[in-house]
Scaffold this active site. Structure first.
Site, PDB file in Angstrom:
ATOM      1  N   SER A  23       0.831  -1.223   0.000  1.00 17.60           N
ATOM      2  CA  SER A  23       0.000   0.000   0.000  1.00 17.60           C
ATOM      3  C   SER A  23       0.857   1.261   0.000  1.00 17.60           C
ATOM      4  O   SER A  23       0.335   2.363   0.088  1.00 17.60           O
ATOM      5  CB  SER A  23      -0.942  -0.010   1.205  1.00 17.60           C
ATOM      6  OG  SER A  23      -0.213  -0.164   2.406  1.00 17.60           O
ATOM      7  N   ASN A 110      -2.240  -2.777  13.024  1.00 19.41           N
ATOM      8  CA  ASN A 110      -3.699  -2.610  12.961  1.00 19.41           C
ATOM      9  C   ASN A 110      -4.177  -1.379  13.733  1.00 19.41           C
ATOM     10  O   ASN A 110      -5.028  -0.630  13.253  1.00 19.41           O
ATOM     11  CB  ASN A 110      -4.390  -3.875  13.483  1.00 19.41           C
ATOM     12  CG  ASN A 110      -4.077  -5.075  12.602  1.00 19.41           C
ATOM     13  OD1 ASN A 110      -3.523  -4.913  11.511  1.00 19.41           O
ATOM     14  ND2 ASN A 110      -4.409  -6.264  13.069  1.00 19.41           N
ATOM     15  N   THR A 155     -39.833  26.907  -9.558  1.00 19.05           N
ATOM     16  CA  THR A 155     -40.117  25.541  -9.106  1.00 19.05           C
ATOM     17  C   THR A 155     -40.357  24.760 -10.399  1.00 19.05           C
ATOM     18  O   THR A 155     -40.910  25.324 -11.359  1.00 19.05           O
ATOM     19  CB  THR A 155     -41.353  25.451  -8.189  1.00 19.05           C
ATOM     20  OG1 THR A 155     -42.497  25.882  -8.912  1.00 19.05           O
ATOM     21  CG2 THR A 155     -41.204  26.303  -6.933  1.00 19.05           C
ATOM     22  N   HIS A 156     -39.944  23.528 -10.431  1.00 20.91           N
ATOM     23  CA  HIS A 156     -40.026  22.710 -11.667  1.00 20.91           C
ATOM     24  C   HIS A 156     -39.296  23.392 -12.832  1.00 20.91           C
ATOM     25  O   HIS A 156     -39.625  23.166 -13.988  1.00 20.91           O
ATOM     26  CB  HIS A 156     -41.472  22.444 -12.081  1.00 20.91           C
ATOM     27  CG  HIS A 156     -42.352  21.988 -10.962  1.00 20.91           C
ATOM     28  ND1 HIS A 156     -42.546  20.665 -10.653  1.00 20.91           N
ATOM     29  CD2 HIS A 156     -43.068  22.703 -10.040  1.00 20.91           C
ATOM     30  CE1 HIS A 156     -43.360  20.569  -9.607  1.00 20.91           C
ATOM     31  NE2 HIS A 156     -43.691  21.795  -9.210  1.00 20.91           N
ATOM     32  N   SER A 278     -13.615  26.914 -27.092  1.00 19.92           N
ATOM     33  CA  SER A 278     -13.790  25.682 -27.856  1.00 19.92           C
ATOM     34  C   SER A 278     -12.697  25.597 -28.905  1.00 19.92           C
ATOM     35  O   SER A 278     -12.198  26.621 -29.369  1.00 19.92           O
ATOM     36  CB  SER A 278     -15.168  25.710 -28.521  1.00 19.92           C
ATOM     37  OG  SER A 278     -15.166  24.915 -29.683  1.00 19.92           O
ATOM     38  N   LYS A 284     -17.532  30.299 -28.394  1.00 12.90           N
ATOM     39  CA  LYS A 284     -17.847  29.612 -27.142  1.00 12.90           C
ATOM     40  C   LYS A 284     -17.078  30.126 -25.932  1.00 12.90           C
ATOM     41  O   LYS A 284     -15.911  30.484 -26.010  1.00 12.90           O
ATOM     42  CB  LYS A 284     -17.567  28.110 -27.277  1.00 12.90           C
ATOM     43  CG  LYS A 284     -18.522  27.352 -28.171  1.00 12.90           C
ATOM     44  CD  LYS A 284     -19.969  27.362 -27.693  1.00 12.90           C
ATOM     45  CE  LYS A 284     -20.227  26.404 -26.556  1.00 12.90           C
ATOM     46  NZ  LYS A 284     -20.049  25.004 -26.936  1.00 12.90           N
ATOM     47  N   ASN A 286     -17.087  28.371 -22.261  1.00 12.17           N
ATOM     48  CA  ASN A 286     -17.705  27.227 -21.580  1.00 12.17           C
ATOM     49  C   ASN A 286     -17.452  27.220 -20.070  1.00 12.17           C
ATOM     50  O   ASN A 286     -16.328  27.491 -19.636  1.00 12.17           O
ATOM     51  CB  ASN A 286     -17.167  25.922 -22.175  1.00 12.17           C
ATOM     52  CG  ASN A 286     -17.552  25.751 -23.625  1.00 12.17           C
ATOM     53  OD1 ASN A 286     -18.611  26.225 -24.056  1.00 12.17           O
ATOM     54  ND2 ASN A 286     -16.684  25.111 -24.395  1.00 12.17           N
ATOM     55  N   GLU A 291     -18.861  22.531 -14.556  1.00  8.92           N
ATOM     56  CA  GLU A 291     -19.225  21.193 -15.059  1.00  8.92           C
ATOM     57  C   GLU A 291     -18.383  20.103 -14.389  1.00  8.92           C
ATOM     58  O   GLU A 291     -18.880  19.030 -14.057  1.00  8.92           O
ATOM     59  CB  GLU A 291     -19.034  21.134 -16.579  1.00  8.92           C
ATOM     60  CG  GLU A 291     -20.050  21.976 -17.335  1.00  8.92           C
ATOM     61  CD  GLU A 291     -19.693  22.061 -18.819  1.00  8.92           C
ATOM     62  OE1 GLU A 291     -20.144  21.199 -19.568  1.00  8.92           O
ATOM     63  OE2 GLU A 291     -18.957  22.984 -19.196  1.00  8.92           O
ATOM     64  N   TYR A 318      -9.444  -7.015  12.127  1.00  9.28           N
ATOM     65  CA  TYR A 318      -8.822  -6.490  10.913  1.00  9.28           C
ATOM     66  C   TYR A 318      -8.812  -7.529   9.797  1.00  9.28           C
ATOM     67  O   TYR A 318      -8.587  -8.714  10.026  1.00  9.28           O
ATOM     68  CB  TYR A 318      -7.376  -6.034  11.204  1.00  9.28           C
ATOM     69  CG  TYR A 318      -6.665  -5.509   9.961  1.00  9.28           C
ATOM     70  CD1 TYR A 318      -6.834  -4.196   9.552  1.00  9.28           C
ATOM     71  CD2 TYR A 318      -5.859  -6.351   9.178  1.00  9.28           C
ATOM     72  CE1 TYR A 318      -6.213  -3.725   8.393  1.00  9.28           C
ATOM     73  CE2 TYR A 318      -5.233  -5.887   8.026  1.00  9.28           C
ATOM     74  CZ  TYR A 318      -5.416  -4.564   7.642  1.00  9.28           C
ATOM     75  OH  TYR A 318      -4.806  -4.095   6.505  1.00  9.28           O
ATOM     76  N   GLN A 323      -7.424  -2.266   3.885  1.00  6.71           N
ATOM     77  CA  GLN A 323      -6.396  -1.413   3.289  1.00  6.71           C
ATOM     78  C   GLN A 323      -6.999  -0.535   2.183  1.00  6.71           C
ATOM     79  O   GLN A 323      -6.460   0.511   1.853  1.00  6.71           O
ATOM     80  CB  GLN A 323      -5.289  -2.312   2.725  1.00  6.71           C
ATOM     81  CG  GLN A 323      -4.134  -1.581   2.105  1.00  6.71           C
ATOM     82  CD  GLN A 323      -2.936  -2.493   1.913  1.00  6.71           C
ATOM     83  OE1 GLN A 323      -2.207  -2.779   2.857  1.00  6.71           O
ATOM     84  NE2 GLN A 323      -2.735  -2.977   0.707  1.00  6.71           N
ATOM     85  N   LYS A 326      -8.123   3.519   2.328  1.00  8.73           N
ATOM     86  CA  LYS A 326      -7.325   4.717   2.090  1.00  8.73           C
ATOM     87  C   LYS A 326      -7.506   5.293   0.693  1.00  8.73           C
ATOM     88  O   LYS A 326      -7.624   6.510   0.529  1.00  8.73           O
ATOM     89  CB  LYS A 326      -5.851   4.429   2.384  1.00  8.73           C
ATOM     90  CG  LYS A 326      -5.592   4.435   3.885  1.00  8.73           C
ATOM     91  CD  LYS A 326      -4.228   3.935   4.266  1.00  8.73           C
ATOM     92  CE  LYS A 326      -4.126   2.434   4.187  1.00  8.73           C
ATOM     93  NZ  LYS A 326      -5.045   1.705   5.086  1.00  8.73           N
TER      94      LYS A 326
END
Ligand code: ARG
Length: 463
Positions: A23, A110, A155-156, A278, A284, A286, A291, A318, A323, A326
């Site tokens: 690890s 552990n 709303t909606h 773009s 564009k 963006n 996003e 354990y 492991q 993490k």
């Protein structure tokens, strides 16, 4: 590198199995916490007479030099080591000889790993907490600049009622305040149960002082069951749940920013430094950052799901499956930090196009509720008023009119109690300003919200 546990074995571990088992390539980031925990552990061993003071000093100096060398770049963490715990211990023994071999008395990996992850998360969450607070501050400041901006509340995703942009933004500040508190709450629970001293699973025959170790490491208490101490990762799950909810909030906010910056809305303009162009369409601009925050939300949910699934079938205590905790929690922490890191300045540099917001609010009959309330205040039951206004709206749509432009004579044909003052009552300003209820969009309430958040931030040391 020979394994610490090689004594019991005749053959070395297969190379591929060794890589699979190791690890170090992800837990090396806990080197500081591992060393810090070991320093305190050695001090406790010495205080309790389990090792001598001289041995302790030797160990302490050795560990300090390892920490220094890692931080200065003089020591590379060996990626062939099994994990960070084994690396630090073998490096210590390399440096100070046999005394280094005494460090692991009354301890197991552990309880060591259960401790290190907690210490690591404590430090990371402090940063995340500070990031959340600074986002709340930015929202609050943006709200202050936009108390006079009126836009449709939806709303909606249909225009519903006029609200101030400040009020809309502040909704997110309250969500984020709860996110902050959820993280804080999870940390308080995590820090009340220091696992070190649980050893492999059953505790130890040495006369250790777990409370001393816990206090030194900043915990408020110790885990009272050694099996629980080494077996659970619920603290990771709680934090990842809190992170998931936080990301969900950031994602909804991002979605709105994406909508608002489209030509269809154009309520806001993102700064050039937080937008991209773009490769083909010259026009564009963006909202990639928003996003990506929305996109990375799925990743954090995935981290939570991965660990929940890993843990669900594990017998106590354990198991090596653990492991896997993490990679999930580290990815969640990194992602949340990265997202907050760009979201906050993106919001801070965003400009608002108040005229466009206002224009959008002028269409769509968003003052229809206020027109109904106008009749109610003249004594009509709300349901009757609601029906009348519905008919008026239908008429306006047919005639290509809006409530503001329908002549009073027409109003009177629907109901005689309509008078000239109705126009003032349904102006967007009146609709917003008269929303005097607690928590509503009226200016008194908005100012109160700002004052409340300012006080909250002040309490957290942000002025
Ligand atoms: N690298 C291990 C982990 O992250 C440390 C604990 C190993 N314990 C053991 N009994 N093999 O979980």
């Amino acid at each position: 590198m020979e394994k610490m546990w090689a004594g019991r074995f005749q053959k070395a571990l297969d190379k591929q199995a060794d890589d699979f088992n190791s690890s170090i390539h992800f837990d090396h980031r806990m080197y500081k916490q591992d060393i810090e925990g070991s320093m305190v552990h050695a001090l406790m061993l010495s205080n309790q007479g389990i090792i001598s003071k001289a041995e302790y000093e030797d160990i302490l100096n050795g560990l300090s030099s390892i920490l220094e060398d890692i931080e200065s770049g003089n020591l590379q963490i060996d990626m062939d080591a099994e994990d960070i715990h084994m690396f630090v211990e073998s490096e210590l023994t390399k440096r100070i000889g046999d005394n280094g071999k005494k460090l692991h008395t009354a301890r197991s990996r552990n309880d060591q790993v259960a401790l290190d992850v907690r210490l690591y998360l404590g430090a990371e969450c402090e940063e995340i907490g500070a990031q959340v607070l600074s986002l709340i501050e930015v929202i609050k400041d943006k709200a202050k600049e936009n108390t006079d901006a009126i836009l449709p509340g939806y709303t909606h995703l249909q225009r519903a009622q006029p609200i101030s942009f400040a009020h809309h933004l502040l909704a997110y500040a309250f969500m984020l305040k709860r996110d902050y508190e959820r993280i804080e709450d999870a940390l308080n629970r995590m820090n009340a149960q220091c696992p070190i001293g649980s050893c492999a699973l059953a505790g130890t025959t040495y006369n250790t002082d777990r409370k001393f170790e816990a206090e030194r490491l900043g915990f408020t208490g110790i885990s009272l069951n050694s099996i629980d101490g080494v077996s659970d990762r619920d603290f990771c799950l709680e934090l990842m749940s809190a992170f998931s909810i936080l990301m969900m909030h950031l994602s909804r906010f991002s979605e709105e920013i994406i909508l608002w910056s489209s030509w269809e809305f154009k309520f806001i303009e993102l700064d050039d430094s937080y937008t991209t162009g773009s490769s083909i369409m010259p026009q564009k601009k963006n909202p990639d950052m928003a996003e990506l925050v929305r996109g990375k939300t799925g990743r954090v949910y995935g981290d939570l799901m991965a660990l929940l699934t890993t843990l669900k079938g594990l017998p106590l205590a354990y198991n090596k499956d653990m492991q896997e905790d993490k990679e999930s929690i580290f990815d969640a922490v990194d992602t949340v930090k990265m997202c907050l890191g760009v979201f906050t300045p993106m919001l801070a540099t965003m400009s608002t196009l108040k005229d466009n917001m206002y224009k959008a609010a002028q269409k769509g009959f968003i003052n229809a509720t206020d027109l109904a309330d106008y009749l109610v205040k003249k004594g009509m039951p709300f349901r009757t008023a609601y029906k009348h206004v519905g008919e008026i709206v239908a008429y306006c749509i047919k005639e290509n009119l809006v409530l503001e432009t329908l002549p009073i004579e027409k109003y009177k044909e629907f109901d005689l109690s309509f008078e000239q003052d109705l126009y003032n009552e349904i102006s967007l300003e009146t609709c917003v300003n008269k929303r005097i209820s607690q928590g509503g969009t009226g200016p008194q309430s908005v100012n109160k919200q700002i004052a409340f958040l300012t006080e909250f931030l002040n309490e957290k040391g942000i002025h």
